[in-house]
Each structure stands twice: as structure tokens, then as C-alpha cells.
Design a protein around this motif. Sequence first.
Motif, PDB file in Angstrom:
ATOM      1  N   ARG A 106       3.471   8.409   0.245  1.00  0.00           N
ATOM      2  CA  ARG A 106       2.784   7.131   0.095  1.00  0.00           C
ATOM      3  C   ARG A 106       1.463   7.286  -0.669  1.00  0.00           C
ATOM      4  NH1 ARG A 106       2.204   4.878   5.892  1.00  0.00           N
ATOM      5  NH2 ARG A 106       2.924   6.908   6.609  1.00  0.00           N
ATOM      6  N   MET A 107       0.785   8.417  -0.461  1.00  0.00           N
ATOM      7  CA  MET A 107      -0.447   8.679  -1.209  1.00  0.00           C
ATOM      8  C   MET A 107      -0.161   8.772  -2.702  1.00  0.00           C
ATOM      9  SD  MET A 107      -3.037  11.992  -1.007  1.00  0.00           S
ATOM     10  CE  MET A 107      -1.718  13.121  -1.464  1.00  0.00           C
ATOM     11  N   LEU A 108       0.929   9.466  -3.051  1.00  0.00           N
ATOM     12  CA  LEU A 108       1.290   9.609  -4.463  1.00  0.00           C
ATOM     13  C   LEU A 108       1.681   8.268  -5.071  1.00  0.00           C
ATOM     14  CD1 LEU A 108       3.315  12.948  -4.248  1.00  0.00           C
ATOM     15  CD2 LEU A 108       1.009  12.630  -5.159  1.00  0.00           C
ATOM     16  N   LEU A 109       2.324   7.415  -4.279  1.00  0.00           N
ATOM     17  CA  LEU A 109       2.670   6.079  -4.772  1.00  0.00           C
ATOM     18  C   LEU A 109       1.403   5.270  -5.035  1.00  0.00           C
ATOM     19  CD1 LEU A 109       4.660   3.855  -5.451  1.00  0.00           C
ATOM     20  CD2 LEU A 109       4.829   3.324  -3.014  1.00  0.00           C
ATOM     21  N   ALA A 110       0.468   5.328  -4.097  1.00  0.00           N
ATOM     22  CA  ALA A 110      -0.805   4.617  -4.294  1.00  0.00           C
ATOM     23  C   ALA A 110      -1.509   5.132  -5.542  1.00  0.00           C
ATOM     24  CB  ALA A 110      -1.692   4.793  -3.064  1.00  0.00           C
ATOM     25  N   LEU A 126       6.666   1.833 -14.269  1.00  0.00           N
ATOM     26  CA  LEU A 126       6.528   2.712 -13.118  1.00  0.00           C
ATOM     27  C   LEU A 126       7.822   3.489 -12.906  1.00  0.00           C
ATOM     28  CD1 LEU A 126       4.784   3.559 -10.653  1.00  0.00           C
ATOM     29  CD2 LEU A 126       5.753   1.595  -9.430  1.00  0.00           C
ATOM     30  N   PHE A 127       7.717   4.817 -12.897  1.00  0.00           N
ATOM     31  CA  PHE A 127       8.861   5.689 -12.632  1.00  0.00           C
ATOM     32  C   PHE A 127       8.750   6.208 -11.205  1.00  0.00           C
ATOM     33  CE2 PHE A 127       8.503   5.842 -17.226  1.00  0.00           C
ATOM     34  CZ  PHE A 127       9.829   5.804 -17.656  1.00  0.00           C
ATOM     35  N   LEU A 128       9.771   5.958 -10.400  1.00  0.00           N
ATOM     36  CA  LEU A 128       9.757   6.356  -8.997  1.00  0.00           C
ATOM     37  C   LEU A 128      10.981   7.205  -8.680  1.00  0.00           C
ATOM     38  CD1 LEU A 128       8.750   2.968  -7.321  1.00  0.00           C
ATOM     39  CD2 LEU A 128       7.259   4.889  -7.865  1.00  0.00           C
ATOM     40  N   ASP A 129      10.745   8.430  -8.248  1.00  0.00           N
ATOM     41  CA  ASP A 129      11.822   9.340  -7.884  1.00  0.00           C
ATOM     42  C   ASP A 129      11.842   9.466  -6.363  1.00  0.00           C
ATOM     43  OD1 ASP A 129      13.819  11.190  -7.894  1.00  0.00           O
ATOM     44  OD2 ASP A 129      12.712  12.760  -8.929  1.00  0.00           O
ATOM     45  N   GLU A 130      12.809   8.794  -5.724  1.00  0.00           N
ATOM     46  CA  GLU A 130      12.947   8.802  -4.266  1.00  0.00           C
ATOM     47  C   GLU A 130      11.653   8.350  -3.568  1.00  0.00           C
ATOM     48  OE1 GLU A 130      15.779   9.478  -2.759  1.00  0.00           O
ATOM     49  OE2 GLU A 130      16.918  10.290  -4.428  1.00  0.00           O
ATOM     50  N   PRO A 131      11.151   7.145  -3.830  1.00  0.00           N
ATOM     51  CA  PRO A 131       9.843   6.733  -3.299  1.00  0.00           C
ATOM     52  C   PRO A 131       9.781   6.566  -1.795  1.00  0.00           C
ATOM     53  CG  PRO A 131      10.958   4.867  -4.285  1.00  0.00           C
ATOM     54  CD  PRO A 131      11.781   6.080  -4.623  1.00  0.00           C
ATOM     55  N   THR A 132      10.916   6.332  -1.122  1.00  0.00           N
ATOM     56  CA  THR A 132      10.876   6.127   0.324  1.00  0.00           C
ATOM     57  C   THR A 132      11.488   7.291   1.089  1.00  0.00           C
ATOM     58  OG1 THR A 132      12.958   4.881   0.265  1.00  0.00           O
ATOM     59  CG2 THR A 132      10.924   3.612   0.094  1.00  0.00           C
ATOM     60  N   THR A 175       7.829   1.479   7.356  1.00  0.00           N
ATOM     61  CA  THR A 175       7.036   1.796   6.172  1.00  0.00           C
ATOM     62  C   THR A 175       7.862   1.592   4.905  1.00  0.00           C
ATOM     63  OG1 THR A 175       5.810   3.438   7.457  1.00  0.00           O
ATOM     64  CG2 THR A 175       5.584   3.538   5.073  1.00  0.00           C
ATOM     65  N   SER A 176       9.141   1.951   4.949  1.00  0.00           N
ATOM     66  CA  SER A 176      10.017   1.734   3.790  1.00  0.00           C
ATOM     67  C   SER A 176      10.056   0.256   3.427  1.00  0.00           C
ATOM     68  CB  SER A 176      11.432   2.234   4.091  1.00  0.00           C
ATOM     69  OG  SER A 176      11.466   3.637   4.205  1.00  0.00           O
ATOM     70  N   GLN A 177      10.119  -0.612   4.436  1.00  0.00           N
ATOM     71  CA  GLN A 177      10.148  -2.049   4.170  1.00  0.00           C
ATOM     72  C   GLN A 177       8.849  -2.516   3.520  1.00  0.00           C
ATOM     73  OE1 GLN A 177      11.174  -4.182   7.737  1.00  0.00           O
ATOM     74  NE2 GLN A 177      13.193  -3.232   7.911  1.00  0.00           N
ATOM     75  N   SER A 178       7.722  -1.936   3.936  1.00  0.00           N
ATOM     76  CA  SER A 178       6.450  -2.321   3.325  1.00  0.00           C
ATOM     77  C   SER A 178       6.388  -1.856   1.873  1.00  0.00           C
ATOM     78  CB  SER A 178       5.275  -1.749   4.121  1.00  0.00           C
ATOM     79  OG  SER A 178       5.207  -0.338   4.026  1.00  0.00           O
ATOM     80  N   ILE A 179       6.972  -0.679   1.588  1.00  0.00           N
ATOM     81  CA  ILE A 179       7.033  -0.187   0.209  1.00  0.00           C
ATOM     82  C   ILE A 179       7.944  -1.088  -0.619  1.00  0.00           C
ATOM     83  CG2 ILE A 179       7.696   1.725  -1.284  1.00  0.00           C
ATOM     84  CD1 ILE A 179       5.136   2.195   0.350  1.00  0.00           C
ATOM     85  N   HIS A 180       9.064  -1.501  -0.044  1.00  0.00           N
ATOM     86  CA  HIS A 180       9.970  -2.417  -0.734  1.00  0.00           C
ATOM     87  C   HIS A 180       9.242  -3.707  -1.123  1.00  0.00           C
ATOM     88  CE1 HIS A 180      13.820  -0.530   1.218  1.00  0.00           C
ATOM     89  NE2 HIS A 180      13.205   0.267   0.369  1.00  0.00           N
ATOM     90  N   LYS A 181       8.464  -4.248  -0.184  1.00  0.00           N
ATOM     91  CA  LYS A 181       7.709  -5.474  -0.465  1.00  0.00           C
ATOM     92  C   LYS A 181       6.715  -5.239  -1.598  1.00  0.00           C
ATOM     93  CE  LYS A 181       4.759  -9.010   1.645  1.00  0.00           C
ATOM     94  NZ  LYS A 181       3.801  -8.986   0.516  1.00  0.00           N
ATOM     95  N   LEU A 182       6.061  -4.093  -1.572  1.00  0.00           N
ATOM     96  CA  LEU A 182       5.100  -3.757  -2.625  1.00  0.00           C
ATOM     97  C   LEU A 182       5.791  -3.681  -3.979  1.00  0.00           C
ATOM     98  CD1 LEU A 182       2.279  -2.815  -3.544  1.00  0.00           C
ATOM     99  CD2 LEU A 182       2.934  -0.493  -2.875  1.00  0.00           C
ATOM    100  N   LEU A 183       6.963  -3.056  -4.031  1.00  0.00           N
ATOM    101  CA  LEU A 183       7.688  -2.928  -5.295  1.00  0.00           C
ATOM    102  C   LEU A 183       8.159  -4.288  -5.805  1.00  0.00           C
ATOM    103  CD1 LEU A 183       9.845   0.287  -4.677  1.00  0.00           C
ATOM    104  CD2 LEU A 183       7.605   0.077  -5.769  1.00  0.00           C
TER     105      LEU A 183
END
Length: 278
Positions: free
Chosen positions: A140-144, A154-160, A167-175
Motif C-alpha cells: 500500500r505504501m508503494l501504491l501511495a 499507472l502500471f500496477l503489478d498485483e496491487p492487492t 483493504t482490497s476493497q478500499s484499493i478497488h475504490k481508489l482505482l
Amino acid sequence: MKKAMIVSDNITKSFGNNVALNGISFKVYEGEIFGFLGPSGSGKTTMINILTGQLSPNEGQGMLLDKYSLHLSASDLETIGIVSDKSGFYEKLSLEKNLQLYGKLYGVPNSKIDELLKSVGLYDSKQTLAEKLSTGMKQRMLLARALINAPKVLFLDEPTSGLDPTTSQSIHKLLLDLKNKGTAIFLTTHDMNEATLLCDELVLLNKGHLVERGEPRDIIQKYNQNKKVKLTYSDFEQEEILFAQLNQTDLSHVIAIHSCEPTLEDIFIKLTGEKLNA
């Protein structure tokens, strides 16, 4: 008309006798989440490296933001965010200091850092040394960090990977928020439910070959040949019937009806005989 932010034009890449990518073409548009899915060793990381100008293809070419990937300048790279298993951080600095350090490179105020930390659920841990963070917290730090410069791509390799469901759901909302603001997101994931929920379009890759592409629901319906539903009765007994039989079935004791559609994982196995999370 939406603008193509990422273009792969017939990209082929080999390492010795190993063909990592074989004539792969696609486009990713602004405000779109694009899934690039395949098992380990299928060419996902190689494609990211080529698109971001870190690696040259043997044939074809990649483009980002209307520029050939191999011609990207430092200012171009400032509009791109990347999160991968190669992303590094300063272990002896706090989570907050890590982000502030990168924020200074882009002239980002500390208030923005706090907003990012809150968006990925790390605000209360901002004083924790990076080396003390769990695997999920580091992710999550690296995503921030990748979002500090408000990237257009934005390139995301296995972000969750390694994250709990909440927390995965919160990342989904952010994306999804980023998508709605026009960011083009290139996503790799082994979570096929995540890909189905998030991706506007995706490709399935196996041993460097593109084996299927399209919108997730369209792909699923293409291979939904049996057209069955599962009925759950009040005594919790279950029965599968053809969808066409539903109108002729007594539903008075049915408490739930679920479609028996194949998953993306099922489809990949059918096409290749292999598992996506292999």
C-alpha cells in the motif's frame, strides 16, 4: 473520442530461445482499467518493461502518451506511476518520510501525503519504520508513492497481493476513482474476481501468446455454453437446471437463484490446460 494512452503494436520479445511475447497488440484508453492476465512467466513484466522504455522489443513497438516508449524523456516519466515487485523503498525511514522524500521531487505538499496515506489506510501507521511494515502495508505504501505525481498512466503489478479483503476493497475504490478522473490503468492480477470487477477490457496471455481478449462479461458469456442456473431450496438442497427450463420450474420453495457462468479462471484452463495462478 477517448485518447489511447498506451499502445502495444505487434510487440515480440525473445530471450535466447524463449519467446516471452509473440506479436502482442492492444490499446489502453484514458479512463480505462486494462487487465493483462496470465500465469507467472507468461510475459507480463516483460511487457511493462517494454512499454515503459526499460527494455527494447525484437519486433513491434510500444507507445505511451503519443510517444514511442524508447524515446520517453524524464519529464514524460514524471507523468507515469509504477508499482511492481521491483519497486524499492528506504527501510530505515518511516512510511511518512519515504513518501515525503518522493513528494519533494514533484513539489507535492505534506498535506497531499496525508491524503494519500488515508486513501490507502496507512495514516495511523505513518510513523512506522518501513522495515517494520507488513507485506500488505508495504504494498500500500508503494501504491501511495506511485500516486504522488497524479500520474496519467499507472502500471500496477498485483496491487492487492497480500491484502485483506477490506483493504482490497478500499484499493478497488481508489482505482475506480482514478479511472473516473481519466487515468489509464494497466493492471496485472491473479485475482480473477478482481479482474472481472475492475477491468473494462482484458487480455489472457499464455506463454507469450494472446489467447483471448475483450470485456470480462463478454468473454464469460462467450464461453457460457451450458446456460445453467443453480437453485437453492428452503431445505437448502440445490439443483442445477438449464436457464430455458426456469419458466417451467416451480419456484415456490426456491430461496436463491444463481447463474452458473464460468469464471475467467475456468475459461483460461479450458483454453490452455493451465491455471492462471500457476
